[in-house]
Design a protein around this motif. Structure first.
Motif, mmCIF file in Angstrom:
data_model
loop_
_atom_site.group_PDB
_atom_site.id
_atom_site.type_symbol
_atom_site.label_atom_id
_atom_site.label_comp_id
_atom_site.label_asym_id
_atom_site.label_seq_id
_atom_site.Cartn_x
_atom_site.Cartn_y
_atom_site.Cartn_z
ATOM 1 N N ASN A 165 62.042 40.466 77.839
ATOM 2 C CA ASN A 165 63.089 39.462 78.052
ATOM 3 C C ASN A 165 64.459 40.067 77.727
ATOM 4 O OD1 ASN A 165 64.864 37.215 77.878
ATOM 5 N ND2 ASN A 165 63.151 35.878 77.375
ATOM 6 N N PRO A 166 65.410 40.033 78.685
ATOM 7 C CA PRO A 166 66.731 40.636 78.420
ATOM 8 C C PRO A 166 67.528 39.893 77.349
ATOM 9 C CG PRO A 166 66.754 39.419 80.493
ATOM 10 C CD PRO A 166 65.324 39.464 80.035
ATOM 11 N N TYR A 167 67.131 38.654 77.051
ATOM 12 C CA TYR A 167 67.842 37.852 76.047
ATOM 13 C C TYR A 167 67.079 37.810 74.723
ATOM 14 C CZ TYR A 167 70.374 36.248 80.166
ATOM 15 O OH TYR A 167 71.123 36.198 81.313
ATOM 16 N N ILE A 168 66.351 38.872 74.403
ATOM 17 C CA ILE A 168 65.505 38.892 73.213
ATOM 18 C C ILE A 168 66.334 38.737 71.941
ATOM 19 C CG2 ILE A 168 65.535 41.424 73.107
ATOM 20 C CD1 ILE A 168 62.630 41.255 72.066
ATOM 21 N N LEU A 169 67.541 39.311 71.913
ATOM 22 C CA LEU A 169 68.384 39.212 70.723
ATOM 23 C C LEU A 169 68.824 37.767 70.483
ATOM 24 C CD1 LEU A 169 69.608 41.107 68.575
ATOM 25 C CD2 LEU A 169 71.692 41.161 69.933
ATOM 26 N N LEU A 170 69.319 37.119 71.553
ATOM 27 C CA LEU A 170 69.724 35.717 71.446
ATOM 28 C C LEU A 170 68.534 34.826 71.098
ATOM 29 C CD1 LEU A 170 72.221 35.290 74.410
ATOM 30 C CD2 LEU A 170 72.683 34.740 72.039
ATOM 31 N N ASN A 171 67.401 35.099 71.729
ATOM 32 C CA ASN A 171 66.211 34.289 71.465
ATOM 33 C C ASN A 171 65.754 34.421 70.016
ATOM 34 O OD1 ASN A 171 66.296 33.480 74.078
ATOM 35 N ND2 ASN A 171 64.481 34.579 74.756
ATOM 36 N N SER A 172 65.904 35.618 69.432
ATOM 37 C CA SER A 172 65.536 35.802 68.032
ATOM 38 C C SER A 172 66.431 34.966 67.118
ATOM 39 C CB SER A 172 65.637 37.282 67.655
ATOM 40 O OG SER A 172 64.711 38.054 68.391
ATOM 41 N N ILE A 173 67.720 34.904 67.471
ATOM 42 C CA ILE A 173 68.647 34.064 66.704
ATOM 43 C C ILE A 173 68.231 32.599 66.795
ATOM 44 C CG2 ILE A 173 71.034 33.231 66.582
ATOM 45 C CD1 ILE A 173 71.906 36.001 67.561
ATOM 46 N N PHE A 174 67.940 32.141 68.022
ATOM 47 C CA PHE A 174 67.501 30.752 68.201
ATOM 48 C C PHE A 174 66.197 30.486 67.440
ATOM 49 C CE2 PHE A 174 69.796 30.925 72.499
ATOM 50 C CZ PHE A 174 70.950 30.405 71.948
ATOM 51 N N ALA A 175 65.287 31.466 67.466
ATOM 52 C CA ALA A 175 63.997 31.288 66.792
ATOM 53 C C ALA A 175 64.193 31.135 65.283
ATOM 54 C CB ALA A 175 63.091 32.476 67.096
ATOM 55 N N MET A 176 65.025 31.983 64.683
ATOM 56 C CA MET A 176 65.251 31.907 63.234
ATOM 57 C C MET A 176 65.949 30.614 62.844
ATOM 58 S SD MET A 176 66.085 35.840 62.024
ATOM 59 C CE MET A 176 67.244 36.256 63.323
ATOM 60 N N PHE A 177 66.987 30.234 63.622
ATOM 61 C CA PHE A 177 67.678 28.973 63.341
ATOM 62 C C PHE A 177 66.729 27.785 63.470
ATOM 63 C CE2 PHE A 177 72.031 30.769 63.747
ATOM 64 C CZ PHE A 177 72.607 30.090 62.690
ATOM 65 N N THR A 178 65.938 27.780 64.537
ATOM 66 C CA THR A 178 65.006 26.670 64.763
ATOM 67 C C THR A 178 63.982 26.576 63.632
ATOM 68 O OG1 THR A 178 65.237 26.959 67.160
ATOM 69 C CG2 THR A 178 63.346 25.704 66.397
ATOM 70 N N ALA A 179 63.440 27.735 63.241
ATOM 71 C CA ALA A 179 62.415 27.743 62.187
ATOM 72 C C ALA A 179 62.979 27.243 60.859
ATOM 73 C CB ALA A 179 61.850 29.153 62.033
ATOM 74 N N VAL A 180 64.166 27.732 60.477
ATOM 75 C CA VAL A 180 64.756 27.339 59.197
ATOM 76 C C VAL A 180 65.121 25.854 59.183
ATOM 77 C CG1 VAL A 180 66.774 27.629 57.702
ATOM 78 C CG2 VAL A 180 65.613 29.630 58.615
ATOM 79 N N ILE A 181 65.819 25.401 60.210
ATOM 80 C CA ILE A 181 66.288 24.014 60.238
ATOM 81 C C ILE A 181 65.119 23.034 60.304
ATOM 82 C CG2 ILE A 181 67.560 22.321 61.620
ATOM 83 C CD1 ILE A 181 69.514 24.552 62.344
ATOM 84 N N LEU A 182 64.135 23.313 61.177
ATOM 85 C CA LEU A 182 63.014 22.381 61.317
ATOM 86 C C LEU A 182 62.105 22.402 60.099
ATOM 87 C CD1 LEU A 182 62.109 22.763 65.088
ATOM 88 C CD2 LEU A 182 63.169 20.832 63.953
ATOM 89 N N SER A 183 61.889 23.574 59.512
ATOM 90 C CA SER A 183 61.069 23.632 58.298
ATOM 91 C C SER A 183 61.719 22.827 57.182
ATOM 92 C CB SER A 183 60.878 25.088 57.860
ATOM 93 O OG SER A 183 60.138 25.808 58.810
ATOM 94 N N SER A 184 63.030 22.990 57.031
ATOM 95 C CA SER A 184 63.757 22.216 56.025
ATOM 96 C C SER A 184 63.701 20.728 56.344
ATOM 97 C CB SER A 184 65.211 22.674 55.948
ATOM 98 O OG SER A 184 65.303 24.042 55.623
ATOM 99 N N LEU A 185 63.845 20.388 57.606
ATOM 100 C CA LEU A 185 63.826 18.994 58.023
ATOM 101 C C LEU A 185 62.451 18.367 57.786
ATOM 102 C CD1 LEU A 185 65.760 16.941 59.282
ATOM 103 C CD2 LEU A 185 64.892 17.594 61.529
ATOM 104 N N PHE A 186 61.385 19.125 58.119
ATOM 105 C CA PHE A 186 60.030 18.611 57.876
ATOM 106 C C PHE A 186 59.769 18.418 56.378
ATOM 107 C CE2 PHE A 186 58.549 20.683 62.070
ATOM 108 C CZ PHE A 186 58.834 19.519 62.770
ATOM 109 N N ASP A 187 60.268 19.353 55.548
ATOM 110 C CA ASP A 187 60.101 19.207 54.101
ATOM 111 C C ASP A 187 60.821 17.966 53.585
ATOM 112 O OD1 ASP A 187 58.502 21.401 53.785
ATOM 113 O OD2 ASP A 187 60.155 22.789 53.399
ATOM 114 N N LEU A 188 62.020 17.700 54.123
ATOM 115 C CA LEU A 188 62.762 16.498 53.724
ATOM 116 C C LEU A 188 62.009 15.231 54.121
ATOM 117 C CD1 LEU A 188 66.452 17.441 54.617
ATOM 118 C CD2 LEU A 188 65.554 16.947 52.350
ATOM 119 N N VAL A 189 61.543 15.213 55.364
ATOM 120 C CA VAL A 189 60.811 14.031 55.862
ATOM 121 C C VAL A 189 59.528 13.835 55.072
ATOM 122 C CG1 VAL A 189 59.576 13.096 57.854
ATOM 123 C CG2 VAL A 189 61.815 14.168 58.165
ATOM 124 N N ASP A 190 58.798 14.935 54.793
ATOM 125 C CA ASP A 190 57.544 14.830 54.034
ATOM 126 C C ASP A 190 57.799 14.299 52.629
ATOM 127 O OD1 ASP A 190 56.363 15.856 56.253
ATOM 128 O OD2 ASP A 190 56.018 17.870 55.429
#
Length: 435
Positions: free
Chosen positions: A75-100
């Motif tokens: 994928n030519p956008y692997i760098l951008l996708n890695s940024i999106f993946a890390m942001f998504t993982a951190v924000i959603l994990s934190s959000l799930f912990d808050l909701v739980d």
């Protein structure tokens, strides 16, 4: 740590992993049924690996899997996708912990029947993921393309995101390993909330700052381009001044010869300046038609252009239907129009496989004359574009185009010009008429 039954805990963790990957897929516009099935299988593997290490490492395995997937697919956008993946993982994990945590405090903490109320954890996580999906579809995803265009290779943002991601993993791993999640639940709750805010605000500030820097750079580039263009125009202007100066000196010299009745010397000097051969040439059809043009200046101009066409081997049709000793309008302007149109025809047909040029100067009455110059064309030509100001098909737009003719005849009642393309032939018509 929230105590659930084994099956509830397994389903909750599994759905959290799938939801993070799914939201990422939706964010980068790669969500398909086939990928969802693959992601579900990989989520089980991640869940099993995390069970032997720490559940905090789930998001590390998720990001690694998404990076590996892009790597395999090149994928030519692997760098951008890695940024999106890390942001998504951190924000959603934190959000799930808050909701739980909120779900546990409000509904589960004082309830002993975990077999029923325990399902509120995965259910509320699912509702949260659904809300995030809607938010991405409505607000976030439409702006992703703009972000990709503005930041095709954001190394600096990737470095910041990677450091932030590793700090988050380190924090959650220590909290889990040392067993302080229950004891300091309120503190962790605040920290997760801060992490979400910092992630979003930091990302938006980076984008805004980078856009401002790019805007400033574009202004600088435009300014440099304008300076370069100004230098180029100034150079061309100086060249035109020199050529005009040389032309004036040459005309003064010729004027001197003519005043002294030295026609031969004047002709030789003019031929040297024009770089043409003054030897007498004769082409029957052209000479016969030219005999009808009694205006010496136009006679010589048309003769030189017509001879040039013949000598280049371009099939040529030439017609003058009556004797012409005078034309309405300015002789200089008429000469410029004829010169431009014939030069354009020669340049257009020079490299054609089957070239053709037609010239006709027709007298309809003593006040109405029609000039027609037509030539073959091989490529499609938009006549409206060709008539626009400064348009030229020559490399670098250095040719004299049809727009110059339209400017010459503009606001002059003696001339009217039109052009049309039909059957791979462009026909240019100029009416010359008295008031």
């Amino acid at each position: 740590m929230i105590q659930l039954t084994f099956f509830q805990s397994f389903i909750s963790d599994f759905l959290n992993i799938v939801e993070i990957i799914t939201i990422y897929r939706l964010l980068v516009k790669e969500l398909t049924v086939k990928k969802i099935l693959i992601d579900c299988g990989v989520s089980i593997i991640i869940l099993l690996i995390g069970a032997f290490i720490l559940s905090s490492f789930y998001i590390v395995l998720i990001v690694f899997y998404l990076w590996l997937f892009d790597r395999i697919k090149m994928n030519p956008y692997i760098l951008l996708n890695s940024i999106f993946a890390m942001f998504t993982a951190v924000i959603l994990s934190s959000l799930f912990d808050l909701v739980d945590h909120c779900t546990y405090v409000l509904f589960i903490q004082k309830n002993t029947d975990l077999s029923l109320v325990g399902w509120l954890i995965p259910f509320n996580d699912f509702l949260t993921a659904t809300f995030v999906n809607i938010l991405i579809l409505k607000l976030v995803r439409p702006k992703i393309n703009k972000f990709i265009e503005n930041f095709p290779r954001p190394f600096h943002l990737w470095e910041i995101t990677a450091v932030f991601f590793m700090l988050y993993v380190w924090l959650t791993a220590i909290a889990e390993k040392e067993g302080i999640a229950n004891k300091y639940a309120s503190l962790l709750l605040i920290m997760y909330f801060i992490i979400i805010i910092i992630s979003i605000v930091g990302f938006l500030n980076f984008v805004k700052s980078s856009e401002q820097n790019q805007h400033q750079q574009r202004l600088i580039d435009n300014y440099k381009a304008q300076i370069t263009s100004a230098h180029k125009i100034n150079k061309q202007y100086n060249e035109i001044r020199r050529e005009r100066h040389d032309t004036r000196n040459m005309l003064l010299s010729i004027q001197g010869y003519i005043r002294d009745h030295k026609d031969k010397e004047a002709e030789e000097l003019l031929a040297t300046f024009l770089q043409n051969n003054i030897a007498e040439k004769h082409y029957g059809e052209i000479d016969n038609a030219l005999d009808k043009i009694k205006i010496s200046g136009l006679h010589n101009l048309i003769k030189e252009k017509a001879y040039k066409i013949v000598e280049k081997g371009i099939p040529f049709s030439f017609e003058v239907n009556a004797e012409i000793d005078k034309l309405p309008g300015s002789e200089i302007k008429t000469a410029r129009i004829i010169g431009i149109l014939m030069d354009n025809a020669i340049e257009a047909t020079f490299k054609q496989a089957k070239p053709y040029i037609q010239f006709a100067l027709l007298k309809h009455s003593s006040e109405v004359y029609e000039l027609v110059i037509a030539n073959s064309i091989e490529q499609k030509l938009n006549i409206n574009t060709a008539l626009k100001f400064e348009h030229s098909t020559k490399e670098g737009h250095q040719g004299i185009g049809l727009s110059n003719v339209t400017q010459l005849v503009e606001n002059d009642d003696h001339y009217s010009f039109s052009a049309e393309v039909k059957d791979k032939v462009i026909m240019m018509t100029c009416f010359i008429q008295g008031k």
